[in-house]
Design a protein around this motif. Structure first.
Motif, short mmCIF file in Angstrom:
data_model
loop_
_atom_site.label_atom_id
_atom_site.label_comp_id
_atom_site.label_asym_id
_atom_site.label_seq_id
_atom_site.Cartn_x
_atom_site.Cartn_y
_atom_site.Cartn_z
N THR A 46 -14.07 1.45 35.88
CA THR A 46 -12.98 1.04 34.75
C THR A 46 -11.70 1.48 35.15
O THR A 46 -10.72 0.75 34.78
N MET A 49 -10.38 -1.38 37.35
CA MET A 49 -10.28 -2.62 36.45
C MET A 49 -9.14 -2.54 35.91
O MET A 49 -7.80 -3.20 35.98
N LEU A 50 -8.55 -1.38 35.32
CA LEU A 50 -7.25 -1.27 34.35
C LEU A 50 -6.22 -1.16 35.35
O LEU A 50 -5.06 -1.60 34.91
N PHE A 234 -12.40 -4.35 13.93
CA PHE A 234 -13.21 -4.74 14.96
C PHE A 234 -13.12 -6.36 14.85
O PHE A 234 -13.05 -6.93 15.98
N SER A 299 -5.29 -4.67 22.09
CA SER A 299 -6.45 -4.11 21.84
C SER A 299 -6.60 -2.53 21.90
O SER A 299 -7.40 -1.92 21.22
N VAL A 303 -7.83 -0.04 19.08
CA VAL A 303 -8.98 0.97 19.08
C VAL A 303 -8.37 2.26 19.02
O VAL A 303 -9.15 2.99 18.18
N ARG A 307 -10.08 4.45 16.07
CA ARG A 307 -10.54 5.55 16.17
C ARG A 307 -10.01 6.99 15.42
O ARG A 307 -10.72 7.80 14.82
N THR B 192 -13.33 2.46 26.22
CA THR B 192 -12.38 1.35 26.88
C THR B 192 -13.20 0.08 27.22
O THR B 192 -12.68 -0.80 26.64
N LEU B 193 -14.17 0.23 27.92
CA LEU B 193 -14.67 -1.01 28.11
C LEU B 193 -15.17 -1.77 27.09
O LEU B 193 -15.01 -3.12 26.95
N SER B 195 -13.80 -2.02 24.05
CA SER B 195 -12.88 -2.64 23.38
C SER B 195 -12.11 -3.65 24.00
O SER B 195 -11.47 -4.28 23.27
N LEU B 196 -12.43 -3.97 25.20
CA LEU B 196 -11.69 -4.93 25.74
C LEU B 196 -12.03 -6.48 25.61
O LEU B 196 -13.15 -6.52 25.62
#
Lengths: 314, 377
Positions: A46, A49-50, A234, A299, A303, A307, B192-193, B195-196
């Motif tokens: 993760t 990737m980010l 969502f 996004s 989120v 949350r 996080t994953l 929500s992408l």
């Protein structure tokens, strides 16, 4: 909820007597290490990737400038013009339209299902919606291309007879398509939220003389509003991130829409389309990553917002 | 609410309004069901005939390497699925008519497997032309044989990554982790994953595999990206079903002298298995459905030389990508029919995976047959 789970001590560890733990140590240790490693791989992937996408995006921002990317109105990468406003506006408006078209009926239907539906209907309806929410987005896109686009073309011609750049492919079509796509998901999530409302609350309202609908709209919905709002957001996030189905019906014109029926484009659509032509390590290429970084930030904001709403749940 | 107590006229008006609102809500819910049910029926009927009609004449070979193996596998799936459906319905009808009649336990399964094997051995050239042939760019009559193969193969590849990683992470979080920053980091990563947008995964895969590693489009890259995409769902559901395992069972195992790892693998996992499997099946459904990440990692082409090759480092188009490609860049005159057939196959796959996931989820939990069998043993 997460906090409580994280704070509970590990069951097996606490329950095992110390002697047992010592006896099988080598084998135990290896297996435990492997399990922890798989968790670590998830975290590392993760972060990688980010980080990687951010790095590529920042290069694009440096190449084009953040102000130009957010507010410039002309997107012509081949001429070195990187105004991202049409993409951003297209993404936001089509997703917002999808919420009106799809999420509102979905929430109302969820209320009908929990409060009014005859017994026996609920299970079948749920199953249908589960299948509908799992259908590939391209299938919806194809259906829209075959049947919605001609229909919207006629509507557009009736509404804007003098306008020459309106037609079946455009913002309104994309909104309707996205609405149809997100409605099942929103419905299933709000169904869960409504089902969590305690039964005694409903009974109290009915005992006070409230009708079933009074109960539904003045007791159940206010009680479950957090869950319902999370469901709608969502849906919004899903609509904003959708790519291929939108690409099929939005028209792909790189311009700000002047009417509801004008062809326009979205971030994800444009990224997929331009990525095929852009050579790596050129500004045109990096700017696409910058735009998807904008999508990512969008996004993430959604989120964090959901949350924050969900955390307030009693 | 209280205003209406003594005023009959007001009450009547309220009742009328209530009735109208109810009718409106019911109408809305009904029309929503009609829209989605109608979509499903349309998709299945419009393309179903093309995708499912068995042919009397044997289909000629295309002459591509690996074609025989692919036909064998496809025929096993096709006839097995058909037999399973028909037998199930037949058994249901018979049992309703004569409840006293009971089948031995595995008859249904064995019969299905038998039909699948027989079909694969002797009737594999009689499958619908559409399921066997290669796609055609400009002429009519293209099929989706390689696409079906790629879709299923990609599901296998991606599950091969998701299963160990997701299960390991879930088991770690649910049973072995001490509370701490690492678990918090893992949860944040998974949130996080989840929500992408899927296009972001595609970009990442494209950047790593195509741009940096210069490996070109490959099924391997697509599978890794989809595995990452599926991890949050799989870990979430798997963790939930692991946590649902009753503590007494684990404590009993520990009291008998088993180590925590033994307990986890011999007691906790078997008990939670149906839930985990249903999560995996759901993730396979997402592999079938995704298109954007695959366009950027696995590509949109079918090469004649490696149409049915098991090499994971070749590129390949899946069914969902094909549906998009045919409509946005295809030139064949029958692209409406090809799209309809592709969509029908996709819908069928999704319906089957969803049904399987629902069945598996019912098997799990404290009241499922699986739990009962373990408790009885």
């Amino acid at each position: 909820m997460n906090k409580a789970v994280a704070a509970s001590p590990s069951v097996l560890d606490a329950a095992a007597p110390p002697r047992m733990r010592r006896r099988g140590r080598s084998y135990e240790g290896v297996v435990r290490g492997a399990l922890a490693a798989s968790g670590a791989v998830v975290v590392v992937a993760t972060v990688a990737m980010l980080g990687y996408l951010t790095w590529a995006g920042v290069r694009g921002i440096q190449a084009a400038g953040l102000g130009e990317l957010l507010f410039g109105t002309r997107w012509r990468p081949e001429e070195g013009l990187f105004g991202g406003a049409p993409l951003l506006v297209g993404t936001l408006t089509s997703a917002l339209g999808a919420v009106f078209v799809g999420a509102v009926p979905a929430v109302l239907t969820a209320i009908w299902l929990t409060e009014l539906a005859p017994p026996g209907v609920k299970q079948g309806y749920r199953r249908l919606m589960e299948v509908a929410s799992a259908l590939p987005s391209v299938v919806y896109g194809w259906l829209a291309l075959m049947h919605l686009v001609p229909l919207m073309g006629r509507v557009a011609a009736a509404l804007h007879p003098a306008h020459e750049r309106v037609g079946g492919e455009g913002l309104a079509t994309a909104s309707v398509l996205l609405g149809v796509m997100i409605a099942p998901t929103v419905l299933l999530l709000s169904l869960d939220a409504l089902a969590r409302v305690p039964q005694p609350l409903r009974e109290a309202s009915l005992a006070l003389g409230g009708s079933v609908l009074d109960t539904a709209f003045r007791v159940v919905l206010p009680c479950a509003w957090r869950g319902v709002v999370v469901a709608v957001f969502f849906g919004f996030a899903r609509a904003a991130g959708e790519t291929m189905a939108v690409q099929m019906v939005i028209g792909g014109a790189r311009q700000l829409p002047s009417t509801l029926f004008s062809p326009t484009t979205t971030i994800s659509t444009q990224v997929v389309m331009d990525m095929q032509n852009a050579r790596p390590h050129t500004p045109e290429h990096d700017v696409l990553f910058a735009m998807s970084l904008v999508l990512l930030v969008l996004s993430t904001i959604i989120v964090l917002f959901t949350r924050a709403i969900a955390r307030g749940r009693p | 609410m209280s205003a209406a107590v003594g005023a009959p006229a007001l009450r009547a008006r309220r009742r009328r309004r209530e009735g109208g609102l109810r009718a409106a809500l019911t109408l809305l819910a009904g029309s929503l069901a009609v829209v989605y049910g109608g979509c499903l029926m349309y998709l299945l009927l419009r393309g179903g005939w093309k995708a499912l009609a068995v042919s009397y004449y044997a289909m000629p070979k295309v002459g591509v390497q690996g074609e025989d193996v692919a036909r064998f596998l496809l025929a096993a799936l096709y006839y097995g699925g058909l037999a399973s459906l028909v037998l199930r319905v037949a058994v249901g009808v018979v049992q309703r008519a004569a409840p006293a009649l009971s089948l031995p336990r595995h008859t249904l399964r064995n019969a299905t497997l038998g039909v699948a094997l027989l079909g694969a051995l002797f009737a594999r050239d009689h499958l619908p032309r559409f399921l066997l042939f290669l796609p055609s760019e400009v002429r009519a009559g293209g099929g989706v044989g390689p696409q079906i193969f790629n879709t299923l193969y990609l599901a296998v590849l991606s599950t091969a990554v998701t299963l160990p990683l997701g299960l390991g992470a879930a088991l770690y979080v649910a049973r072995f982790a001490r509370s701490g920053p690492f678990v918090a980091a893992l949860r944040t990563a998974l949130d996080t994953l989840a929500s992408l947008p899927s296009i972001v995964y595609g970009l990442f895969g494209f950047l790593v595999f195509v741009v940096e590693l210069r490996a070109g489009y490959s099924l391997f890259g697509g599978a890794l990206v989809l595995a990452l995409l599926n991890l949050p769902v799989v870990v979430g559901i798997a963790e939930e079903s692991l946590r649902a395992v009753p503590r007494e069972m684990e404590e009993a195992s520990l009291a008998l002298g088993a180590t925590p790892v033994q307990t986890a693998f011999r007691v906790t996992l078997p008990y939670a298995w149906p839930g985990i499997l249903s999560a995996l099946v759901l993730s396979v459904g997402r592999v079938f459905a995704e298109s954007a990440p695959l366009i950027m990692t696995a590509g949109t082409t079918i090469s004649r030389g490696s149409a049915y090759s098991f090499d994971p480092f070749r590129g390949g188009e899946t069914l969902a990508v094909h549906l998009w490609y045919v409509n946005s860049a295809g030139l064949s005159p029958d692209k409406g029919d090809v799209s309809a057939g592709t969509a029908a196959v996709l819908v069928l796959l999704i319906v089957v995976t969803n049904g399987a996931a629902a069945r598996l989820a019912r098997l799990g939990g404290p009241s499922g047959p699986r739990a009962r069998r373990i408790l009885q043993a």
